[in-house]
Every structure is written in structure tokens, then in C-alpha cells.
Design a protein around this motif. Structure first.
Motif, short mmCIF file in Angstrom:
data_model
loop_
_atom_site.label_atom_id
_atom_site.label_comp_id
_atom_site.label_asym_id
_atom_site.label_seq_id
_atom_site.Cartn_x
_atom_site.Cartn_y
_atom_site.Cartn_z
N LEU A 290 34.60 42.29 28.62
CA LEU A 290 34.25 43.01 27.88
C LEU A 290 33.42 43.63 27.62
O LEU A 290 32.35 44.03 29.09
CB LEU A 290 34.12 41.74 26.69
CG LEU A 290 35.46 40.65 26.44
CD1 LEU A 290 34.50 39.59 25.97
CD2 LEU A 290 36.11 41.20 25.81
N LEU A 291 32.03 44.47 27.05
CA LEU A 291 30.60 44.82 27.01
C LEU A 291 30.03 43.98 26.43
O LEU A 291 29.81 43.91 24.69
CB LEU A 291 30.93 46.34 26.35
CG LEU A 291 29.78 46.85 26.51
CD1 LEU A 291 29.32 47.20 28.29
CD2 LEU A 291 29.92 48.78 26.13
N VAL A 292 28.68 43.22 27.47
CA VAL A 292 28.00 42.99 26.86
C VAL A 292 26.57 43.52 26.91
O VAL A 292 26.83 44.20 27.86
CB VAL A 292 27.93 41.75 27.80
CG1 VAL A 292 26.74 40.96 26.59
CG2 VAL A 292 29.22 40.58 27.34
N ILE A 293 26.16 43.70 25.85
CA ILE A 293 25.19 44.20 25.20
C ILE A 293 23.53 43.14 25.63
O ILE A 293 23.44 42.56 24.79
CB ILE A 293 24.63 45.38 24.21
CG1 ILE A 293 25.74 46.09 24.61
CG2 ILE A 293 23.50 46.80 24.03
CD1 ILE A 293 26.21 47.21 23.46
N SER A 294 22.54 43.79 26.43
CA SER A 294 21.53 42.98 26.05
C SER A 294 19.84 44.04 26.12
O SER A 294 20.31 44.66 27.78
CB SER A 294 21.20 41.69 27.23
OG SER A 294 21.09 41.03 26.40
N THR A 295 19.17 43.53 25.68
CA THR A 295 18.12 44.26 25.33
C THR A 295 16.36 43.16 26.78
O THR A 295 16.70 42.14 26.44
CB THR A 295 17.40 44.42 23.51
OG1 THR A 295 18.76 44.92 23.08
CG2 THR A 295 16.17 45.18 24.23
#
Length: 521
Positions: free
Chosen positions: A454-459
Motif C-alpha cells: 500500500l502507499l502510506v503518506i506521512s508529514t
């Protein structure tokens, strides 16, 4: 801590059984039955293959914010999905899930479901607000954009509702900061009364509360996937929506096509760890805001921003500031500040609010608090706060060890000194300790077996779901991490070209960005 007033109970509505009826469309209604699609669990065929009646959305919008978001939009349409109240009893009572759609304009791949988090936020309102940015991207031609209100929330029926608007207004003035034995006892009595009212004031009562958790939301989402005609799920989950996405992937790994999890909740953290990590995140964002504020000039915060902030806000404990016929409480000032720290785009409003407070005024801070709590100008609230509590109380382990609670409170105050109210750490049991139904949520590291990457996006500067949570979730799911260097909570489809391009490519052709990809605004 949930701090709520003791109020009169409401007699629950009578439970009733409903059935899925298919037939000719009424004027203004478009009937569609593209499902069932993909895997259909035994005994749930009538739900997975149900006919959907699409219509204009005005009757679905019940609050000021939802009316603004989609009540009068002509380029979206809405329907109600029927699902079992209790999946263990699919032939008994049913409830409905509110669903909003903006239709793809080109060669369609399928549907893209989104959830904005909370728990308790409206996916219908979120999807409607995203249409402008969405239609400009390549996604607009390839996926129907689908927003749904999870069970018990927003336009979904029945909604969990505990307090009336006036009761919620009064609760905001009831601080519950007294950590003496008498103060703790009073707070616990209020929380117990709140739990009782949630059960009494919601149709199906305890049965509805028992089936409000993420366990049941992901099953609803799989029914929706099939009823929309999609063999596999494409999904974007923000914040708490990453917990929905993670649990969906664990429960239905064979049905996953592409999932983006943006602003991750770390499922391996317990409630105490998550609370302290979030406190650190908001303190870091507050420090960045204070630095920006001082550089801009006309800033109410001095060199010691924590002390300056407390000097401004602590007097509200004894003397709230009048704002018309209302009052700005200490709780409201804290809520307003937290709201503004979610995105640096709101920092100028917080700067204005603190300047006003320094001058004895509270208009902007009260407005920011109203936005966070979803209160309209007429004094009506959405169900977001009550739904948040209802989901939390069945998703997360109950905390009843008062020594552990005091230790977490100490760590919280140390992690976020700008939020220190000056009282000793307390240990009042929250409403979940009195909740009338058991916990149903999963705990611990998720099982990644059978789940595609999956694609996990974290800022990096995310205050609410700190960056490390996304790093951890990507590792736990054997998935790809995309890092965004910025000061906000979540980022996909919010105009950052680097992030949007990577996410769009993944959703369309299932190609993940290169390992170690970082984006900046």
C-alpha cells in the motif's frame, strides 16, 4: 478525558426491521444495480447485490456544514446503502449508510472511496469539498469519487446522538479541571450520565453502540464496494481513516486494489502512548507557530511562548470572555488553538485570535472552536463529537488503572507544556469506562499476510498523527512510505504537486513511488 454534563435521558425510538425493496424509480431517482461484484460472504448476498437509488443530495444534508458542503450541489448525487445493524444477525434489523458520488468523466476504472477521519467526520461532506481539486486531476476521469458517512454518523441513519445543542454549549463551559477527590467524583458522575444518555438517545440503543466500531465500518465498506460494482477496493483514508483502511486490508486482503493511508494512526500504540505522542506533535507545531508569529510581528506571544500562552488563556478558567450572548471558555481557547495547529494556513487566524484575547475579546477563538466542534451559527451541532466517543469507546481498550492514568497525565503535561492548566495530574474515568457495551476493536501490530503493498503518506510536521506513526505503519504493512516535509495534518489531493502525482499514479496504474521518496511544498 471526556467532560460532559449530567442531563435528562431521552426515551429511545422503537426498533424496527427494514428490508431492501427494489422496483421502479421515483421521479428524480436513478436506480442502479451494478453489483454484486467480487467476493460475497455467505448470507449477505442481498446486501452485496442491492440496488442503489441515486438522487439529489439536499435531503441528506442535516447540518449547516453539510448543507454548505453538498446540500445544494448539482454535480453530485446521493443514495442510502442498507447494511445489517449486527453482521452476526444479517436477517434482523438494518441501518443505512449515507453515500455521495461525483461521477468520473472519462474511461472509468471504478470507484474511489474516501474517509476524512475523526472518527465522526462526514465522508460525504469531505468528498463534496474535494470535487474541485479532484476533477482537475487525472483521477477525475478514471474514478467515481465516493464519500460515505460511516454508520451512526452524519447522514447515516440512525445517528448516534447524546447531547442537544444547548447541552453541548453548556458542556463547553463546564471545565472539569478540579483534580481533587471531590472534583474527580463529579467528573466521573457526569461521564457516567453521558454514557447512559448516548444509549438512551440513540435508536437501537446499546445494540447500535455495540456495532459502531471500525470492525463494522470495514464490513459496510466492503458491502459498498460490491454494490458499486467494484471487484476490488480503491480507497484513500485520512487520519483515523488510515485505521479503517488498515483494518479493511486485514479483514479483506483479497479485495484490496489500491489503498492510500495519509496521516497514519499507529495501530501498535495503546491509548496512553498515542495521547503522549500527539501531545508532542502539537507542542512541536505550537513552537513552529510561535516562531512564525514572532517573525510576523503583532504577536501576542513573547520569547517564552509557552508562558505567554498560559498567561493569556489561564484567566479564562475563572472568567470566560463574553462574545455576544455566548462566552469563550478556557476549553474553547484550547480547542481553537488545536484546530489552528492542524494547518499553517490557519495560523493567521490563531494569531488574530490571540491578539483579540490579549485585548479582552474572544470572537475569533470562539469561531475556531465552533469549526472544530462543527457548530453552526444557529447553535446546531453535527454528531461528530458523540460519534467520536462512540467509536473510541468500542475501538480502544478501556483505561481504568488510575495510577497509569496519572502517569500518562504527567507525561502529557511534560510533552505539551503550552497546554498545562496548572492543576495536578488527575485520574477521572472517562465515559468509555461506563460504556454499556464491550470493546470490539483490534489491537497490536496489523497482520500484513496477503495484503499487496500500500502507499502510506506521512508529514514531518503533522501534529495530530505524528510522522513516526506513518513510518511505523508502512513497516508494519510491508508498504511504501512517501514523506511530505510540511506543517499540516494530511496532504494528498491538497495541491502539493509532488505528493498528488505520486498518489494519482499509484491509484491509476498501481505503481508505487520509489523507496525513500520525499516531497516538499
Amino acid at each position: 478525558m471526556v467532560r460532559l454534563l449530567s442531563v435528562l435521558l431521552v426515551i429511545p425510538l422503537l426498533a424496527s426491521c427494514t428490508t431492501i425493496i427494489e422496483g421502479a424509480a421515483k421521479p428524480g431517482v436513478s436506480l442502479e444495480k451494478p453489483g454484486p461484484a467480487g467476493t460475497v460472504p455467505a448470507g449477505l448476498e442481498k446486501f452485496y447485490g442491492q440496488q442503489l437509488a441515486w438522487q439529489e443530495c439536499s435531503s441528506f444534508a442535516t447540518t449547516g456544514s453539510s448543507k454548505d458542503a453538498y446540500g445544494s450541489k448539482r454535480d453530485v448525487e446521493c443514495t442510502r446503502l442498507q447494511v445489517p445493524l449486527d453482521y452476526a444477525k444479517p436477517d434482523a434489523d438494518t441501518i443505512t449508510i449515507g453515500v455521495l458520488r461525483w461521477k468520473a468523466t472519462g474511461q472509468k476504472i471504478g470507484s474511489l472511496l474516501i474517509n476524512p477521519g475523526g472518527p465522526g467526520a462526514s465522508g460525504m461532506a469531505a468528498a463534496a469539498s474535494m470535487v474541485g481539486e479532484y476533477r482537475k486531476s487525472e483521477l477525475g476521469g478514471r474514478f467515481d469519487l465516493i464519500g460515505f458517512d460511516p454508520r451512526g454518523i452524519g447522514a447515516s441513519e440512525p445517528a448516534v446522538r447524546c447531547l442537544t445543542g444547548p447541552e453541548r454549549d453548556a458542556d463547553r463551559l463546564d471545565l472539569d479541571l478540579d483534580t481533587s477527590p471531590a472534583g474527580i467524583a463529579q467528573t466521573e458522575q457526569e461521564n457516567k450520565a453521558y454514557a447512559e444518555k448516548c444509549s438512551a438517545g440513540t435508536k437501537f440503543g446499546a445494540s447500535m453502540l455495540a456495532n459502531m466500531g471500525t470492525r463494522d465500518v470495514v464490513k459496510d465498506m466492503d458491502v459498498l464496494r460490491s454494490a458499486l460494482g467494484d471487484a476490488k477496493l480503491s480507497y484513500v483514508g485520512y487520519s483515523y481513516g488510515t485505521r479503517i483502511g488498515t483494518e479493511y486490508a486485514e479483514t479483506f486482503p483479497q479485495n484490496v486494489r489500491a489503498l492510500i493511508l495519509d496521516g497514519a494512526v499507529d495501530p501498535a500504540q495503546d491509548q496512553g502512548q498515542s495521547t503522549v505522542a500527539q501531545a508532542r506533535g502539537f507542542q512541536r507545531s505550537f513552537d513552529e507557530f510561535a516562531k512564525w508569529c514572532r517573525e510576523k510581528g503583532d504577536c501576542a506571544l513573547g520569547d517564552d511562548a509557552n508562558a505567554s500562552f498560559r498567561q493569556l488563556t489561564l484567566p479564562l478558567i475563572e472568567k470566560p470572555v463574553a462574545v455576544g450572548n455566548r462566552k469563550l471558555s478556557y476549553n474553547d481557547a484550547i480547542t481553537a488553538t488545536i484546530q489552528a495547529l492542524y494547518s499553517e494556513q490557519l495560523w493567521p487566524l490563531l494569531q488574530q485570535g490571540l491578539e483579540e484575547l490579549k485585548a479582552g475579546k474572544g470572537t475569533m477563538l470562539l469561531r475556531l472552536a465552533d469549526i472544530y466542534l462543527d457548530r453552526d451559527e444557529q447553535g446546531n451541532y453535527s454528531t461528530i463529537t458523540d460519534a467520536f466517543n462512540a467509536v473510541h469507546c468500542v475501538d480502544d481498550a478501556r483505561v481504568t488503572d488510575k495510577n497509569a492514568m496519572v502517569e500518562v497525565a504527567k507525561q502529557y503535561k511534560a510533552a505539551a507544556p503550552f497546554l498545562d492548566d496548572g492543576n495536578p495530574p488527575g485520574a477521572a474515568l472517562d465515559a468509555c469506562a461506563f460504556w454499556p457495551v464491550p470493546v470490539t476493536g483490534r489491537t497490536g501490530v496489523p497482520k500484513a499476510d496477503g495484503i499487496p503493498p500500500l502507499l502510506v503518506i506521512s508529514t514531518t510536521g503533522d501534529p495530530a498523527t505524528p510522522y513516526e506513526a506513518g513510518v511505523n505503519l508502512a513497516k508494519q504493512l510491508n508498504s511504501r512510505l512517501l514523506t511530505f516535509e510540511g506543517e499540516q495534518h494530511t496532504v494528498f489531493l491538497q495541491g502539493v504537486q509532488c505528493v498528488d502525482a505520486a498518489g494519482v499514479k499509484y491509484l491509476i496504474d498501481q505503481t508505487l513511488p520509489a523507496d525513500g521518496t520525499r516531497c516538499a511544498s
